[in-house]
Design a protein around this motif. Structure first.
Motif, mmCIF file in Angstrom:
data_model
loop_
_atom_site.group_PDB
_atom_site.id
_atom_site.type_symbol
_atom_site.label_atom_id
_atom_site.label_comp_id
_atom_site.label_asym_id
_atom_site.label_seq_id
_atom_site.Cartn_x
_atom_site.Cartn_y
_atom_site.Cartn_z
ATOM 1 N N GLN A 106 -33.872 -99.489 0.453
ATOM 2 C CA GLN A 106 -33.256 -98.121 0.728
ATOM 3 C C GLN A 106 -34.292 -97.052 0.844
ATOM 4 N N HIS A 107 -35.403 -97.135 0.144
ATOM 5 C CA HIS A 107 -36.768 -96.183 0.133
ATOM 6 C C HIS A 107 -37.221 -96.450 1.289
ATOM 7 N N GLY A 108 -37.089 -97.380 2.072
ATOM 8 C CA GLY A 108 -37.970 -97.774 3.445
ATOM 9 C C GLY A 108 -39.296 -98.473 2.886
ATOM 10 N N ILE A 109 -39.294 -99.267 1.761
ATOM 11 C CA ILE A 109 -40.447 -100.020 1.683
ATOM 12 C C ILE A 109 -40.140 -101.325 2.496
ATOM 13 N N GLY A 110 -41.350 -101.315 3.306
ATOM 14 C CA GLY A 110 -41.530 -102.727 4.326
ATOM 15 C C GLY A 110 -42.574 -103.236 4.619
ATOM 16 N N ARG A 111 -42.963 -103.925 5.512
ATOM 17 C CA ARG A 111 -44.156 -104.465 5.925
ATOM 18 C C ARG A 111 -45.406 -103.611 5.949
ATOM 19 N N GLY A 112 -46.244 -103.935 4.815
ATOM 20 C CA GLY A 112 -47.543 -103.209 4.562
ATOM 21 C C GLY A 112 -47.451 -101.846 3.746
ATOM 22 N N SER A 113 -46.150 -101.480 3.418
ATOM 23 C CA SER A 113 -46.152 -100.439 2.352
ATOM 24 C C SER A 113 -46.809 -100.516 1.343
ATOM 25 N N LEU A 114 -47.459 -99.473 0.820
ATOM 26 C CA LEU A 114 -48.101 -99.504 -0.638
ATOM 27 C C LEU A 114 -47.221 -99.632 -1.590
ATOM 28 N N LEU A 115 -47.091 -100.325 -2.657
ATOM 29 C CA LEU A 115 -46.107 -100.354 -3.929
ATOM 30 C C LEU A 115 -47.163 -100.765 -4.866
ATOM 31 N N ALA A 116 -47.063 -99.827 -5.749
ATOM 32 C CA ALA A 116 -47.937 -100.203 -7.005
ATOM 33 C C ALA A 116 -47.183 -101.136 -7.851
ATOM 34 N N LEU A 117 -47.854 -101.802 -8.469
ATOM 35 C CA LEU A 117 -47.309 -102.873 -9.463
ATOM 36 C C LEU A 117 -48.035 -102.767 -10.730
ATOM 37 N N VAL A 118 -47.212 -102.513 -12.001
ATOM 38 C CA VAL A 118 -48.066 -102.729 -13.181
ATOM 39 C C VAL A 118 -47.002 -103.805 -14.054
ATOM 40 N N SER A 119 -47.375 -104.959 -14.605
ATOM 41 C CA SER A 119 -46.496 -105.474 -15.397
ATOM 42 C C SER A 119 -47.107 -105.909 -16.887
ATOM 43 N N TRP A 120 -46.351 -105.929 -17.815
ATOM 44 C CA TRP A 120 -46.764 -106.204 -19.093
ATOM 45 C C TRP A 120 -45.798 -107.090 -19.901
ATOM 46 N N PRO A 121 -46.332 -108.184 -20.650
ATOM 47 C CA PRO A 121 -45.598 -109.087 -21.161
ATOM 48 C C PRO A 121 -44.405 -108.756 -21.808
ATOM 49 N N ASP A 122 -44.319 -107.935 -22.824
ATOM 50 C CA ASP A 122 -43.195 -107.482 -23.475
ATOM 51 C C ASP A 122 -42.547 -106.250 -23.060
ATOM 52 N N THR A 123 -42.949 -105.648 -21.885
ATOM 53 C CA THR A 123 -42.265 -104.561 -21.417
ATOM 54 C C THR A 123 -41.410 -104.859 -20.233
ATOM 55 N N GLY A 124 -42.293 -105.365 -19.216
ATOM 56 C CA GLY A 124 -41.393 -105.853 -17.937
ATOM 57 C C GLY A 124 -42.285 -105.576 -16.791
ATOM 58 N N VAL A 125 -41.500 -104.751 -15.697
ATOM 59 C CA VAL A 125 -42.250 -104.410 -14.620
ATOM 60 C C VAL A 125 -42.184 -103.046 -14.232
ATOM 61 N N ALA A 126 -43.288 -102.131 -13.750
ATOM 62 C CA ALA A 126 -42.965 -101.031 -12.995
ATOM 63 C C ALA A 126 -43.255 -100.971 -11.878
ATOM 64 N N LEU A 127 -42.591 -100.510 -10.834
ATOM 65 C CA LEU A 127 -43.080 -100.493 -9.445
ATOM 66 C C LEU A 127 -42.888 -98.912 -8.804
ATOM 67 N N VAL A 128 -43.845 -98.435 -8.337
ATOM 68 C CA VAL A 128 -43.930 -97.007 -8.082
ATOM 69 C C VAL A 128 -44.345 -97.061 -6.364
ATOM 70 N N ALA A 129 -43.789 -96.140 -5.603
ATOM 71 C CA ALA A 129 -44.200 -95.564 -4.201
ATOM 72 C C ALA A 129 -44.109 -94.169 -4.140
ATOM 73 N N GLU A 130 -44.122 -93.737 -3.192
ATOM 74 C CA GLU A 130 -43.932 -92.312 -2.943
ATOM 75 C C GLU A 130 -42.424 -91.902 -3.337
ATOM 76 N N ASP A 131 -42.440 -90.926 -4.374
ATOM 77 C CA ASP A 131 -41.206 -90.483 -4.681
ATOM 78 C C ASP A 131 -40.281 -91.731 -5.234
ATOM 79 N N LEU A 132 -40.775 -92.711 -5.607
ATOM 80 C CA LEU A 132 -39.919 -93.892 -6.168
ATOM 81 C C LEU A 132 -40.685 -94.316 -7.176
ATOM 82 N N HIS A 133 -39.811 -94.425 -8.211
ATOM 83 C CA HIS A 133 -40.452 -94.906 -9.727
ATOM 84 C C HIS A 133 -39.242 -95.964 -10.264
ATOM 85 N N LEU A 134 -39.606 -97.305 -10.304
ATOM 86 C CA LEU A 134 -38.734 -98.268 -10.731
ATOM 87 C C LEU A 134 -39.156 -98.885 -12.086
ATOM 88 N N SER A 135 -38.464 -99.093 -13.131
ATOM 89 C CA SER A 135 -38.801 -99.984 -14.139
ATOM 90 C C SER A 135 -37.933 -101.209 -14.276
#
Length: 588
Positions: free
Chosen positions: A14-43
């Protein structure tokens, strides 16, 4: 609040993430995954295995370019089976743009914010954490939930081993990665103006994903064959240290018996070995194998000494302990892979994977139902020199399979002399067999020689140089003035030799990695996997029924990489590709 993995895919779409869009990824074993793009923050609250499935789905359905601090910071989820297509590795790009090896988040952030690197908190406390006096004060006066301290630097405990983030902190950490990575992508730091900088930055980053897969997947090995080969060189597996010591004594005695009074010589000391040889009338600069091999037959001690060297190397570095430490229960030999050695940018690996003795290669055997597709780039460095220097005459010499033969014909010398001259030009060797031919080489290929001489001159003067793809090769002459004049000149000359070689070796590494990541992408649908990257050689483990297809894809990928990397199509690049059941079956 963390979202469900299924909801995460929908939110990204829905946010328009598609082919080649930058999507920041951080993962941590006991916490999960964070995904961040422009104006989008997901845990996403997920185990590494669940997160791996999620990221694989996102990669397949949306195809973003994953933005990570470094592949090591996301290794828990990447090693759980995730096969990401491409990424932008902040640490890898920082090394490319600024040279050197150190590229931890604190250092990258300091560069991003224009902070003095000398003020980065680096003092290690007794518990292994990184602290300084400012950090201690910040613990009581600052906002410990934010990674940016009041002096602008990153908190040294964020993102390190032992860190225990909550979901909000993970998102904040990914947001900073997005900020830094976006700046790298748009500005490319010091890479602007280099013709292939953006392409090289992307391939260097994706090579880090390949390194992760090589580290996790391993190299197929037949343990029984490996033990037989080791046994043939050093004897049976010792039961204890006393038996191992006795085996060492017997190996030593097979050498020392040929020299009267040699029983007290320590063969593991190069100086004492030189003394031993001097006793029998052999004077050598050093005791390297290539130095001793021409002396076989001059005295009975030389041949057993060479055999001893080989056996000792296997016993101490590639013996039973090596197998126990690095070979898993699944028959895969594993080492830790690195995308850049910090100098010219070559891929490297621990566990001896880059310098395994040829005598042990018969143990590298494809698994049942599989074969190896082995491909070796031909005369890569002189062809790279022809390409990056835009020397049209050397480019014409590259059109034949044997470039050295073409150069020899032009110079009117034997092929081996021409080869020595070309390699000498790239390595700064101006004496010996190729010295006279080097004079003719300058006349025949002045553009290529000027390219090398320019790098040599810049390095001698202590100025940094860059490869064709933009990698910074640092040079330091700051302490030359402290040396006697002769020593300063010698150091300057050594820098020159290093600089002229680094711009070619580094460019060759760029092309190799672009080839490797292209192969990785093209063969993935066949079920094949790269299992070894050895300077200019790829070893691909492929299903037997797809072997011909994979072989063709490997060759086609080289030409695809060349089209992307090379300045034009004037230079011919080629690879020797073959299908083998074991590594030792390959030619060369």
């Amino acid at each position: 609040m963390p979202v469900d993995p299924t909801d995460a895919v929908a939110r990204l779409h829905q946010h328009g993430i598609g082919r080649g869009s930058l999507l920041a990824l951080v993962s941590w074993p006991d916490t999960g995954v964070a995904l961040v793009a422009e104006d989008l923050h997901l845990s996403v609250d997920a185990t590494p295995a669940t997160a791996a499935d999620l990221l694989t789905t996102i990669d397949r359905e949306l195809g973003p370019r994953w933005l990570v601090w470094s592949r090591r910071q996301s290794s828990s989820v990447l090693r759980a089976g995730t096969a990401l297509s491409s990424c932008w590795d902040i640490a890898a790009v920082h090394r490319l743009a600024l040279g050197g090896w150190r590229a931890d988040p604190g250092r990258v952030w300091a560069h991003h914010r224009g902070l003095d690197p000398a003020t980065i908190p680096e003092h290690r406390g007794g518990d292994g954490s990184v602290v300084d006096l400012f950090t201690a004060a910040e613990q009581t006066t600052g906002d410990v939930d934010d990674p940016v301290r009041s002096d602008g630097h990153l908190r040294p405990d964020w993102g390190r081993s032992g860190w225990r983030p909550n979901a909000a902190q993970l998102i904040r950490w990914a947001s900073l990665a997005f900020e830094v990575g976006t700046d790298q992508v748009t500005e490319r730091d010091g890479l602007a103006g280099h013709p292939r900088a953006s392409l090289v930055a992307r391939s260097e980053s994706t090579a880090e994903l390949l390194c992760n897969e090589l580290s996790a997947g391993g190299l197929p090995l037949d343990l029984a064959i490996a033990e037989d080969l080791i046994r043939a060189e050093v004897g049976p597996r010792p039961a204890d240290e006393a038996e191992a010591a006795e085996q060492r004594r017997r190996r030593d005695e097979e050498v020392l018996m040929h020299v009267p009074g040699g029983s007290g010589i320590d063969l593991r000391s190069p100086g004492q070995v030189k003394s031993l040889l001097r006793r029998v009338g052999i004077e050598v600069e050093d005791t390297r194998a290539w130095r001793l091999e021409p002396l076989v037959g001059t005295h009975p001690v030389v041949e057993p000494l060479l055999r001893w060297r080989k056996a000792e190397r296997i016993a101490t570095t590639f013996g039973y302990g090596w197998l126990d430490e690095h070979c898993g229960a699944d028959g895969r030999l594993r080492g830790e892979w690195t995308g850049s050695d910090g100098a010219a940018g070559r891929m490297t690996a621990s566990a001896g994977l880059h310098n395994m003795p040829a005598d042990l290669r018969p143990a590298i055997v494809a698994e049942p139902g599989h074969v190896f597709v082995r491909s070796d780039l031909g005369q890569i460095e002189p062809r790279v020199l022809a390409a990056v220097s835009l020397d049209t005459k050397l480019a014409r010499a590259s059109q034949v399979d044997d470039l050295y033969a073409g150069v020899a014909e032009t110079l009117g010398v034997e092929r081996e002399i021409a080869k020595v001259a070309v390699l000498g030009a790239m390595y700064g060797q101006t004496t010996g067999r190729g010295a006279q031919a080097l004079v003719e080489l300058r006349r025949a290929y002045p553009v290529a020689m000027d390219y090398l001489d320019h790098a040599d001159g810049e390095a001698r003067a202590g100025r940094d140089v860059r490869t064709y793809g933009g990698r910074l090769i640092r040079m330091d002459s700051s302490t030359d003035h402290e040396l006697p004049e002769r020593a300063a000149r010698s150091r300057s000359a050594a820098r020159g030799r290093y600089g002229r070689n680094a711009v070619i070796q580094g460019a060759a590494a760029e092309l190799f990695k672009m080839w490797a990541v292209t192969v990785r992408a093209r063969v993935a649908p066949t079920g094949a996997e790269i299992v070894l990257c050895l300077h200019d050689e790829l070893l691909v483990h492929a299903p037997a029924d797809a072997a011909d297809e994979v072989s063709a894809l490997v060759d086609a990928s080289l030409q695809e990489a060349v089209r992307r990397w090379a300045p034009d199509d004037s230079v011919r690049f080629l690879a020797d590709t073959s299908l083998v059941e074991r590594w030792s079956d390959a030619k060369g």
